[in-house]
Design an enzyme around this catalytic site. Structure first.
Site, mmCIF file in Angstrom:
data_model
loop_
_atom_site.group_PDB
_atom_site.id
_atom_site.type_symbol
_atom_site.label_atom_id
_atom_site.label_comp_id
_atom_site.label_asym_id
_atom_site.label_seq_id
_atom_site.Cartn_x
_atom_site.Cartn_y
_atom_site.Cartn_z
ATOM 1 C CG ASP A 1 20.064 -8.036 -17.271
ATOM 2 O OD1 ASP A 1 19.452 -8.931 -17.881
ATOM 3 O OD2 ASP A 1 19.678 -6.855 -17.212
ATOM 4 C CB ILE A 2 22.722 -5.025 -21.130
ATOM 5 C CG1 ILE A 2 23.944 -5.807 -21.648
ATOM 6 C CG2 ILE A 2 22.755 -3.583 -21.630
ATOM 7 C CD1 ILE A 2 24.028 -5.928 -23.140
ATOM 8 C CD GLU B 1 17.624 -7.844 -21.538
ATOM 9 O OE1 GLU B 1 16.833 -7.348 -20.731
ATOM 10 O OE2 GLU B 1 17.253 -8.478 -22.554
#
Length: 311
Positions: free
Chosen positions: A192-193, A235
């Site tokens: 996950d960004i 994301e």
């Protein structure tokens, strides 16, 4: 009738041309011996081989040499078979007119297909069928290509070019099913960004899209093609690693983490990080349970300070 005959004889060429252009008739003027004195081009077209048959015996082209029967004084239709240069027989129906004491005129029309005509028509039909078959094969290939493209688009994330969630779920089912026979490990990385909403809010969505694309590029550089890289949603990303244990999967995740942090600063001018969870399939696992475990590992990475790998 005598006047009519004289009128015809006086303008024989025009008479021939008019009759043939009017009906496509086969016209043959011949003498008492059956020698052809003149004929219309349609006779050449019927017999084939050459244009002129003047001087030849008309009877030699008629089945059973029925020329004498044709020259008997009679009214009504006569039907004869005329052979062509390929020895095919054409059924011709017409009238025989006595022009004078030494000349006769046959005026007829082809009414039946010869064996050669049938073979020629069959050949043309076969050629047309072959052409249609080729065209159908071409269209079928185009349809297969179109279906393949539709399938690719259905299984592909348009922004990053990675597999999408639908494709991943199908492939995960297949990998889990194959584990029973291979007994080889299967690991999953979920990433996950970090603070991605802040990137969109402060730098705009086009820049946010570039961050996602850069993360996908780094995945493709590090992950081998036989492994599945996925944009799971928003994301979030997933990497499915067949024949890979947890330790190796964590090392791969760490390599992606370091490269992503470095390349965002280098290429975009600002640093972005990502957090990673790693889980390895256990004998008691199901699809739902391994996805929950890798999601829990990702949550631990996020809550533990972000920009890290947890397994």
């Amino acid at each position: 009738m005598n006047d009519l005959r004289e009128a015809i004889l006086g303008s024989l060429d025009r008479f021939f041309n008019s009759l043939e252009s009017f009906s496509g008739a086969i016209l043959v003027l011949f003498d008492l011996e059956g020698r052809i004195l003149d004929h219309s081009p349609s006779l050449s077209a019927l017999i084939g081989g050459r244009k002129e048959f003047v001087g030849e015996n008309f009877g030699s082209y008629i089945v059973d040499n029925a020329i004498k029967m044709m020259m008997k004084e009679r009214t009504g239709l006569v039907r004869v078979g005329i052979t062509d240069s390929r020895s095919n027989i054409h059924l011709v129906s017409g009238f025989v007119i006595k022009i004078d004491v030494s000349r006769w005129l046959f005026f007829g029309e082809k009414i039946g297909l010869s064996a050669g005509d049938i073979m020629e028509n069959m050949s043309k039909t076969t050629d047309e069928l072959a052409s249609l078959t080729r065209e159908l094969a071409k269209k079928n290939k185009e349809l297969q290509a179109a279906n393949a493209e539709i399938e690719r688009l259905m299984n592909c994330d348009p922004l990053t070019g990675l597999s999408n969630r639908r494709d991943f779920m199908k492939k995960l089912d297949e990998e889990i099913e194959s584990l029973c026979s291979t007994c080889k490990p299967l690991s999953i990385i979920m990433a996950d960004i970090d603070d991605f909403k802040k990137v969109n809010d402060t730098r705009g969505h086009p820049e946010g899209d570039r961050v996602l694309q850069l993360f996908a590029e780094i995945l493709n550089e590090i992950i081998s093609p036989r492994r599945t890289t996925v944009r799971y949603g928003g994301e979030e990303f997933i990497v499915m690693l067949p024949e890979t244990d947890g330790k190796e999967a964590a090392e791969i995740a760490e390599e992606v983490r370091i490269n992503f942090e470095r390349e965002t600063e280098k290429q975009l001018g600002f640093k972005v990080t990502a957090s990673f969870g790693v889980a390895t399939f256990r004998p008691e696992d199901t699809k739902a349970s391994i996805l929950k475990r890798v999601d829990d590992a990702l949550y631990s990475a996020k809550s533990g300070g972000k920009n890290r790998v947890v397994r």
